[in-house]
Write a protein that holds these residues in place. Structure first.
Motif, mmCIF file in Angstrom:
data_model
loop_
_atom_site.group_PDB
_atom_site.id
_atom_site.type_symbol
_atom_site.label_atom_id
_atom_site.label_comp_id
_atom_site.label_asym_id
_atom_site.label_seq_id
_atom_site.Cartn_x
_atom_site.Cartn_y
_atom_site.Cartn_z
ATOM 1 N N SER A 131 32.373 118.067 25.168
ATOM 2 C CA SER A 131 33.012 116.776 24.541
ATOM 3 C C SER A 131 34.322 117.173 23.789
ATOM 4 O O SER A 131 34.632 118.165 23.452
ATOM 5 C CB SER A 131 32.066 116.474 23.269
ATOM 6 N N TRP A 132 35.306 116.023 24.348
ATOM 7 C CA TRP A 132 36.663 116.133 24.051
ATOM 8 C C TRP A 132 37.415 115.022 23.917
ATOM 9 O O TRP A 132 37.366 114.244 24.495
ATOM 10 C CB TRP A 132 37.432 117.179 24.885
ATOM 11 N N ASN A 133 37.836 114.733 22.445
ATOM 12 C CA ASN A 133 38.380 113.542 22.148
ATOM 13 C C ASN A 133 37.564 112.339 22.381
ATOM 14 O O ASN A 133 38.262 111.420 22.968
ATOM 15 C CB ASN A 133 39.943 113.541 22.625
ATOM 16 N N GLY A 134 36.462 112.390 22.341
ATOM 17 C CA GLY A 134 35.636 111.301 22.648
ATOM 18 C C GLY A 134 35.225 111.028 24.066
ATOM 19 O O GLY A 134 34.469 109.837 24.466
ATOM 20 N N LYS A 143 33.633 115.868 36.718
ATOM 21 C CA LYS A 143 34.056 114.491 36.102
ATOM 22 C C LYS A 143 34.373 114.536 34.748
ATOM 23 O O LYS A 143 33.945 115.508 34.057
ATOM 24 C CB LYS A 143 32.726 113.404 36.526
ATOM 25 N N ILE A 144 35.080 113.673 34.283
ATOM 26 C CA ILE A 144 35.427 113.334 32.777
ATOM 27 C C ILE A 144 35.344 111.835 32.949
ATOM 28 O O ILE A 144 35.612 111.092 33.561
ATOM 29 C CB ILE A 144 36.852 113.846 32.495
ATOM 30 N N PHE A 145 34.309 111.434 31.627
ATOM 31 C CA PHE A 145 34.129 109.961 31.420
ATOM 32 C C PHE A 145 33.975 109.578 29.982
ATOM 33 O O PHE A 145 33.934 110.330 29.217
ATOM 34 C CB PHE A 145 33.000 109.797 32.218
ATOM 35 N N THR A 146 34.299 108.470 29.881
ATOM 36 C CA THR A 146 34.233 107.640 28.808
ATOM 37 C C THR A 146 33.420 106.496 28.839
ATOM 38 O O THR A 146 32.754 106.346 29.721
ATOM 39 C CB THR A 146 35.478 107.232 28.046
ATOM 40 N N HIS A 147 33.262 105.644 27.770
ATOM 41 C CA HIS A 147 32.194 104.484 27.851
ATOM 42 C C HIS A 147 32.899 103.571 29.371
ATOM 43 O O HIS A 147 32.136 102.815 29.648
ATOM 44 C CB HIS A 147 32.078 103.675 26.650
ATOM 45 N N GLU A 148 34.116 103.554 29.293
ATOM 46 C CA GLU A 148 34.789 102.671 30.046
ATOM 47 C C GLU A 148 35.123 103.165 31.690
ATOM 48 O O GLU A 148 35.198 102.372 32.459
ATOM 49 C CB GLU A 148 36.005 102.015 29.618
ATOM 50 N N VAL A 207 41.810 107.631 31.152
ATOM 51 C CA VAL A 207 41.184 107.562 30.055
ATOM 52 C C VAL A 207 41.751 107.826 28.773
ATOM 53 O O VAL A 207 41.280 108.223 27.641
ATOM 54 C CB VAL A 207 40.038 108.778 30.156
ATOM 55 N N GLY A 208 42.933 107.693 28.708
ATOM 56 C CA GLY A 208 43.780 107.692 27.546
ATOM 57 C C GLY A 208 43.982 109.102 27.011
ATOM 58 O O GLY A 208 44.489 109.022 25.575
ATOM 59 N N LEU A 209 43.912 109.985 27.645
ATOM 60 C CA LEU A 209 44.137 111.440 27.320
ATOM 61 C C LEU A 209 45.365 112.110 27.960
ATOM 62 O O LEU A 209 45.453 113.337 27.991
ATOM 63 C CB LEU A 209 42.914 112.153 27.324
ATOM 64 N N GLY A 210 46.269 111.210 28.508
ATOM 65 C CA GLY A 210 47.523 111.835 29.284
ATOM 66 C C GLY A 210 48.365 112.841 28.368
ATOM 67 O O GLY A 210 49.019 113.862 28.803
#
Length: 230
Positions: A131-134, A143-148, A207-210
């Motif tokens: 888990s990292w920054n939500g 893979k890396i994923f968020t809710h969206e 995913v907003g983590l750039g």
């Protein structure tokens, strides 16, 4: 036993590579129709792809791009072309390594072993979820994923992200990253790491983590974990 798809139109070189790698217990498949490489790739489901740049019909970059749309299988380029942009292009398209012809077969075997070790060692990792920054990082599925959003990463990208996140808020040197990604990085251009990190950052932007991976000039990279309590 690993299955390798060797996309090489030089028949004598294909046979030599096939013979050498078979002696190392690899299963080597070739391409019969160079206009339908993707069909053969999907039918064979190889564990690694070795591919030349100069091929009939379409070049290796074309097929690398298509393979990456469907799979995170390790891809290693073999090419007699020595222009630095060929290596940069291959890495930008998602290749894991680039070997210039002519090459020593010991080097080829060592690089294949290193790429396979990096690619498939994560499946036995007891803690394959981070888990990292939500966001959630799945080391087993790359893979890396968020809710969206869900983003597919290559083997090198997931390896870099895993190393940095495991040491989050701590600088990891470029030398350490190169040593851990490429067992013998004497054969790897320093720019190769930069290309891989930049490609990872571009995907993380989705995913907003750039900006969560920072460059520390002259030192290395750091994965920032935001403190949600502030």
């Amino acid at each position: 036993m690993f299955r390798i798809l060797l996309i090489e139109d030089d028949e004598s070189l294909f046979k030599e590579i096939q013979e050498r790698l078979t002696s190392w217990s690899y299963t080597i498949d070739g391409v019969q129709d160079f206009s339908n490489v993707m069909e053969e790739f999907q039918a064979l489901k190889p564990d690694l792809v070795l591919i030349d740049i100069q091929l009939p019909k379409y070049d290796g970059f074309h097929w690398c791009r298509l393979i990456r749309h469907h799979s995170t299988v390790p891809i290693v380029f073999l090419s007699s072309r020595d222009h630095p942009m060929d290596m940069v292009m291959s890495m930008q398209l998602g290749a894991d390594d680039f070997i210039q012809k002519p090459f020593h077969f010991d080097v080829l075997v060592a690089k294949i072993q290193a790429v396979l070790r990096r690619a498939y060692s994560y499946t036995s990792h007891p803690l394959s979820i981070r888990s990292w920054n939500g966001a959630t990082i799945d080391l087993e599925k790359n893979k890396i994923f968020t809710h969206e959003h869900t983003i597919d990463l290559t083997k090198n990208e997931i390896a870099i992200l895993s190393i940095l996140v495991d040491r989050q808020n701590t600088i990891v040197s470029r030398d350490e990253l190169m040593n851990r990604l490429w067992d013998d990085h004497r054969f790897i251009s320093d720019n190769t790491l930069t290309v891989n990190v930049n490609r990872l950052r571009k995907k993380l932007e989705e995913v907003g983590l750039g900006h969560a991976i920072e460059t520390k000039v002259g030192q290395g990279y750091i994965a920032i974990e935001k403190d949600e309590t502030l």
